[in-house]
Enzyme design. Sequence first.
Site, PDB file in Angstrom:
ATOM      1  N   SER A 115       0.826  -1.211   0.000  1.00  0.00           N
ATOM      2  CA  SER A 115       0.000   0.000   0.000  1.00  0.00           C
ATOM      3  C   SER A 115       0.856   1.254   0.000  1.00  0.00           C
ATOM      4  CB  SER A 115      -0.855  -0.017   1.264  1.00  0.00           C
ATOM      5  OG  SER A 115      -1.451   1.234   1.481  1.00  0.00           O
ATOM      6  N   TYR A 139      -1.568  -0.283  10.316  1.00  0.00           N
ATOM      7  CA  TYR A 139      -1.874  -0.888   9.011  1.00  0.00           C
ATOM      8  C   TYR A 139      -0.685  -0.737   8.067  1.00  0.00           C
ATOM      9  CZ  TYR A 139      -3.615  -1.196   4.254  1.00  0.00           C
ATOM     10  OH  TYR A 139      -3.751  -1.519   2.921  1.00  0.00           O
ATOM     11  N   LYS A 143       2.158  -3.614   6.413  1.00  0.00           N
ATOM     12  CA  LYS A 143       2.482  -3.775   4.989  1.00  0.00           C
ATOM     13  C   LYS A 143       3.995  -3.663   4.770  1.00  0.00           C
ATOM     14  CE  LYS A 143      -1.628  -4.499   3.435  1.00  0.00           C
ATOM     15  NZ  LYS A 143      -1.979  -5.767   2.795  1.00  0.00           N
ATOM     16  N   ARG A 280      -9.554  14.615   8.532  1.00  0.00           N
ATOM     17  CA  ARG A 280      -9.546  13.310   9.192  1.00  0.00           C
ATOM     18  C   ARG A 280      -8.123  13.071   9.687  1.00  0.00           C
ATOM     19  NH1 ARG A 280     -11.422   8.225   5.597  1.00  0.00           N
ATOM     20  NH2 ARG A 280      -9.552   8.805   4.463  1.00  0.00           N
ATOM     21  N   ASP A 283      -4.619  11.894   7.612  1.00  0.00           N
ATOM     22  CA  ASP A 283      -4.703  11.997   6.150  1.00  0.00           C
ATOM     23  C   ASP A 283      -3.631  12.937   5.599  1.00  0.00           C
ATOM     24  OD1 ASP A 283      -6.788  10.347   5.542  1.00  0.00           O
ATOM     25  OD2 ASP A 283      -8.271  11.930   5.239  1.00  0.00           O
TER      26      ASP A 283
HETATM   27  N1  UFG Z   1     -12.762  11.607   2.067  1.00  0.00           N
HETATM   28  C1  UFG Z   1     -13.722  12.577   2.365  1.00  0.00           C
HETATM   29  N2  UFG Z   1     -14.923  12.148   2.825  1.00  0.00           N
HETATM   30  C2  UFG Z   1     -15.236  10.820   2.995  1.00  0.00           C
HETATM   31  C3  UFG Z   1     -14.248   9.854   2.685  1.00  0.00           C
HETATM   32  C4  UFG Z   1     -13.014  10.277   2.213  1.00  0.00           C
HETATM   33  O1  UFG Z   1     -13.494  13.767   2.235  1.00  0.00           O
HETATM   34  O2  UFG Z   1     -16.370  10.510   3.446  1.00  0.00           O
HETATM   35  C5  UFG Z   1     -11.456  12.047   1.536  1.00  0.00           C
HETATM   36  C6  UFG Z   1     -10.268  11.639   2.353  1.00  0.00           C
HETATM   37  O3  UFG Z   1      -9.999  12.585   3.355  1.00  0.00           O
HETATM   38  C7  UFG Z   1      -9.163  11.549   1.283  1.00  0.00           C
HETATM   39  C8  UFG Z   1      -9.926  11.071   0.044  1.00  0.00           C
HETATM   40  O4  UFG Z   1     -11.281  11.411   0.281  1.00  0.00           O
HETATM   41  O5  UFG Z   1      -8.641  12.812   0.999  1.00  0.00           O
HETATM   42  C9  UFG Z   1      -9.819   9.568  -0.200  1.00  0.00           C
HETATM   43  O6  UFG Z   1     -10.202   8.881   0.993  1.00  0.00           O
HETATM   44  P1  UFG Z   1     -10.399   7.304   1.084  1.00  0.00           P
HETATM   45  O7  UFG Z   1     -10.870   7.001   2.470  1.00  0.00           O
HETATM   46  O8  UFG Z   1     -11.248   6.855  -0.049  1.00  0.00           O
HETATM   47  O9  UFG Z   1      -8.951   6.720   0.819  1.00  0.00           O
HETATM   48  P2  UFG Z   1      -7.576   7.028   1.618  1.00  0.00           P
HETATM   49  O10 UFG Z   1      -6.752   7.871   0.710  1.00  0.00           O
HETATM   50  O11 UFG Z   1      -7.792   7.496   2.972  1.00  0.00           O
HETATM   51  O12 UFG Z   1      -7.044   5.542   1.787  1.00  0.00           O
HETATM   52  C10 UFG Z   1      -6.315   4.894   0.821  1.00  0.00           C
HETATM   53  C11 UFG Z   1      -6.537   3.386   0.907  1.00  0.00           C
HETATM   54  C12 UFG Z   1      -5.921   2.821   2.168  1.00  0.00           C
HETATM   55  C13 UFG Z   1      -4.484   3.262   2.269  1.00  0.00           C
HETATM   56  C14 UFG Z   1      -4.409   4.767   2.229  1.00  0.00           C
HETATM   57  C15 UFG Z   1      -2.975   5.253   2.273  1.00  0.00           C
HETATM   58  O13 UFG Z   1      -7.918   3.091   0.883  1.00  0.00           O
HETATM   59  O14 UFG Z   1      -5.945   1.405   2.121  1.00  0.00           O
HETATM   60  O15 UFG Z   1      -4.965   5.231   1.009  1.00  0.00           O
HETATM   61  O16 UFG Z   1      -2.912   6.444   2.988  1.00  0.00           O
HETATM   62  F1  UFG Z   1      -3.950   2.835   3.424  1.00  0.00           F
END
Ligand code: UFG
Length: 328
Positions: A115, A139, A143, A280, A283
Amino acid sequence: MILVTGGAGYIGSHTVKELLRAGYEVVVLDDLSSGHRELVLTEHFVQADVRDRKALRAAFRRYPIRAVMHFAALTSVPESVADPGRYYEVNLLGTLNLLEAMREFGVKTIVFSSSAAVYGDPQKIPIPEDHPTRPKSPYGRTKLMVEEILCDYARAYGFSYVSLRYFNAAGSDPAGRIGEWHEPERHLIPIVLEAALGKRPYVEIFGTDYETPDGTGVRDYIHVVDLAQAHVLALRYLEAGGKSGIYNLGIGRGYSVREVIEVCRKVTGREIPVREGPRRPGDPAVLVADPTRAQEELGWKPVYTALEPLVETAWRWLLRLSSRFSQS
Ligand code: UFG
């Protein structure tokens, strides 16, 4: 035969489909804790947990396995912060069990689901594979630790491996037979589409004060079929004697949360209510891959390089999934 652990999950099931299409025989091992039996496209299925050594060995005894793709893992960053023990047990010990079973049965080829979470906060964008690895969650650490274990197994026992560092997997099988199906859903694109469908009252944007062009987080969304293709290429590469290695999988272009919502509005033609909320925790502002190595060494070429066709596949799948539930 290829053993696919976690083959009933989102990325695993799409990879099984591509493997079958490429002519491989496949056996899936999955405990169905988050995967779905309906997503398993091969007739060879073992319901087992990777923590169960006996069940793993029985699978190796029963099937003529020559290589492994290892997807089975827990995948939530916040959950791993709240309950690290479970993450180390499943993601780390589960993988060790699998590697030991491979060793016992003389199987030495593995493609591993890693990841972008191994990088932590990026120091530069796009992120190349030699970027420092400072995961910010248990997590991400599981990995990275598995990547290091694979390196040791390669050196000591002659394993050959490819670790694939996924950026943001998204979209679904364009034929609509399988797709993204998480319970609960935590990922941006399905969440936005559920709001378009009226299954959620609104989408909350996690942070609007990032140092990005529109203040919202930027991610590299890679279509799950392109990801699946990369696994098939990685397997072929290893079977042809390719050197073990680590590869980023992303398209090399980022989209902000607001851009994603806008594309979803366009694709669905529906209202998508939005609320702006705080960041969040954990992030990063921007995560974008430098995928050059996978392109050059594996011959990988993603088909979905724009967001709109990707979202179309996700939308088609969600409509199908929700009509199925409203009928049952
Ligand atoms: N986001 C929102 N609202 C939501 C959900 C997400 O604004 O309800 C934003 C997040 O803050 C982020 C983007 O949308 O900026 C993407 O969020 P996701 O939760 O879809 O994905 P992530 O980037 O947080 O997570 C991904 C993978 C994980 C991995 C991570 C690495 O899903 O497995 O990247 O940081 F670990």
